[in-house]
Write a protein that holds these residues in place. Structure first.
Motif, PDB file in Angstrom:
ATOM      1  N   LEU A 267      30.536  38.495  44.804  1.00  0.00           N
ATOM      2  CA  LEU A 267      31.243  39.876  45.211  1.00  0.00           C
ATOM      3  C   LEU A 267      32.576  39.898  45.163  1.00  0.00           C
ATOM      4  O   LEU A 267      33.313  40.714  44.592  1.00  0.00           O
ATOM      5  N   ASP A 268      33.149  38.886  45.369  1.00  0.00           N
ATOM      6  CA  ASP A 268      34.744  38.567  45.513  1.00  0.00           C
ATOM      7  C   ASP A 268      35.180  38.534  44.291  1.00  0.00           C
ATOM      8  O   ASP A 268      36.144  39.191  43.895  1.00  0.00           O
ATOM      9  N   GLY A 269      34.304  37.797  43.403  1.00  0.00           N
ATOM     10  CA  GLY A 269      34.804  37.839  41.948  1.00  0.00           C
ATOM     11  C   GLY A 269      34.772  39.048  41.239  1.00  0.00           C
ATOM     12  O   GLY A 269      35.552  39.605  40.340  1.00  0.00           O
ATOM     13  N   LEU A 270      33.633  39.767  41.735  1.00  0.00           N
ATOM     14  CA  LEU A 270      33.297  41.312  40.867  1.00  0.00           C
ATOM     15  C   LEU A 270      34.472  42.280  41.447  1.00  0.00           C
ATOM     16  O   LEU A 270      35.107  42.922  40.483  1.00  0.00           O
ATOM     17  N   LYS A 271      34.823  42.047  42.590  1.00  0.00           N
ATOM     18  CA  LYS A 271      35.978  43.204  43.168  1.00  0.00           C
ATOM     19  C   LYS A 271      37.126  42.708  42.511  1.00  0.00           C
ATOM     20  O   LYS A 271      38.038  43.776  41.854  1.00  0.00           O
ATOM     21  N   THR A 272      37.300  41.570  42.381  1.00  0.00           N
ATOM     22  CA  THR A 272      38.758  41.122  41.816  1.00  0.00           C
ATOM     23  C   THR A 272      38.753  41.534  40.167  1.00  0.00           C
ATOM     24  O   THR A 272      39.752  42.077  39.741  1.00  0.00           O
ATOM     25  N   LEU A 273      37.736  41.224  39.415  1.00  0.00           N
ATOM     26  CA  LEU A 273      37.606  41.592  38.144  1.00  0.00           C
ATOM     27  C   LEU A 273      37.794  43.146  37.950  1.00  0.00           C
ATOM     28  O   LEU A 273      38.592  43.536  36.992  1.00  0.00           O
ATOM     29  N   LEU A 274      37.096  44.010  38.582  1.00  0.00           N
ATOM     30  CA  LEU A 274      37.150  45.354  38.409  1.00  0.00           C
ATOM     31  C   LEU A 274      38.567  46.006  38.745  1.00  0.00           C
ATOM     32  O   LEU A 274      38.930  47.010  38.597  1.00  0.00           O
ATOM     33  N   GLU A 275      39.089  45.367  39.989  1.00  0.00           N
ATOM     34  CA  GLU A 275      40.428  46.020  40.527  1.00  0.00           C
ATOM     35  C   GLU A 275      41.778  45.438  39.766  1.00  0.00           C
ATOM     36  O   GLU A 275      42.758  46.035  40.098  1.00  0.00           O
ATOM     37  N   THR A 276      41.516  44.119  39.345  1.00  0.00           N
ATOM     38  CA  THR A 276      42.851  43.616  38.611  1.00  0.00           C
ATOM     39  C   THR A 276      42.696  43.591  37.216  1.00  0.00           C
ATOM     40  O   THR A 276      43.438  43.215  36.219  1.00  0.00           O
TER      41      THR A 276
END
Length: 265
Positions: A248-257
């Motif tokens: 989930l951390d990686g998913l958030k980073t991918l979509l926001e950055t």
């Protein structure tokens, strides 16, 4: 709208109180407890426990699920994981993780068989808030072009129709996990079975269910991921407990950055 800085403040304030930390410890020991269960041996009134739980929910440190008239509380470690990633580099994380594993190994060695049997949970829930649209979040969950950047390098494949199979494969074609789509309601909810086969430890475990729920909240979406249906403590459950936060951390980073989080691989 709660900003990132505001969200961080909420987490720090929630963790600053020892009574709230005790409640999180209780959920870490046994996830999915009702208010009445958390009140046992809490050393405070029922109203006090309710008050602290509201603060923990506001900081997204506790996720809840209603079953009939009962409300179950689950530890959500994602906000703590985000703080970890902010101040611990990918190089220091290896040392911190190794020392943490050593500490847990030594402490668990002193637990009795009865204590270890009582510790596992048969359901694991985590939540995260992502600044994106429901449509883009759904795409990231169901597209191989996205999962390879946050789901441990695997490529997801499915028609996403109920009754149809789904697979997670590594780039070399090796199967990591498989399942069957049960419910598909884009861009709101996805339910499927999940059978892990990435190593011998998990290959013998029975399939369980995964529910992805997307809730739009203004400029952000709240994503709740629930792994449930475990008959007992399994290698798959322990893997989910340790790895879902990274996903989930990686998913958030991918979509926001727009960039993958290296530690997610």
């Amino acid at each position: 709208m709660v900003t990132y800085i505001g969200a961080v403040e909420l987490v720090f304030r929630a963790l600053a109180d020892p009574s709230r930390r005790t409640l999180l410890d209780r959920l870490f020991e046994r996830d999915g407890q009702t208010l009445s269960e958390l009140c046992e041996h809490a050393g405070m009134t029922r109203f006090g426990v309710m008050k602290h739980l509201r603060v923990l929910e506001a900081a997204s440190l506790v996720a809840t699920r209603k079953v009939g008239r009962a409300k179950f509380h689950y530890l959500n470690p994602v906000p703590i994981r985000l703080l970890h990633d902010r101040w611990i580099t990918k190089y220091a994380a290896r040392w911190a993780g190794a020392l943490g594993d050593l500490k847990r190994h030594l402490e668990e060695g002193t637990m009795s068989t009865t204590e270890r049997a009582a510790a596992p949970t048969l359901r694991h829930i985590q939540q995260i808030h992502i600044r994106t649209t429901p449509e883009r979040l759904w795409q990231a969950i169901t597209s191989a072009g996205d999962t390879r950047d946050y789901f441990y390098g695997t490529l997801v494949e499915s028609s996403w129709q109920p009754g149809q199979p789904l697979t997670y494969r590594y780039p070399d074609g090796k199967l990591a996990a498989e399942g069957t789509v049960i419910e598909s309601d884009p861009p709101r909810k996805l339910v499927h079975t999940f059978s892990a086969v990435w190593d011998d430890a998990v290959a013998g475990d029975k399939p369980h269910r995964v529910t992805w729920t997307i809730e739009p909240m203004g400029a952000v979406c709240r994503l709740t991921v629930e792994h449930h249906g475990f008959e007992r403590d399994t290698a798959t459950l322990r893997s989910v407990q340790g790895g879902l936060g990274v996903i989930l951390d990686g998913l958030k980073t991918l979509l926001e950055t727009g960039q993958p989080l290296m530690s997610a691989h």
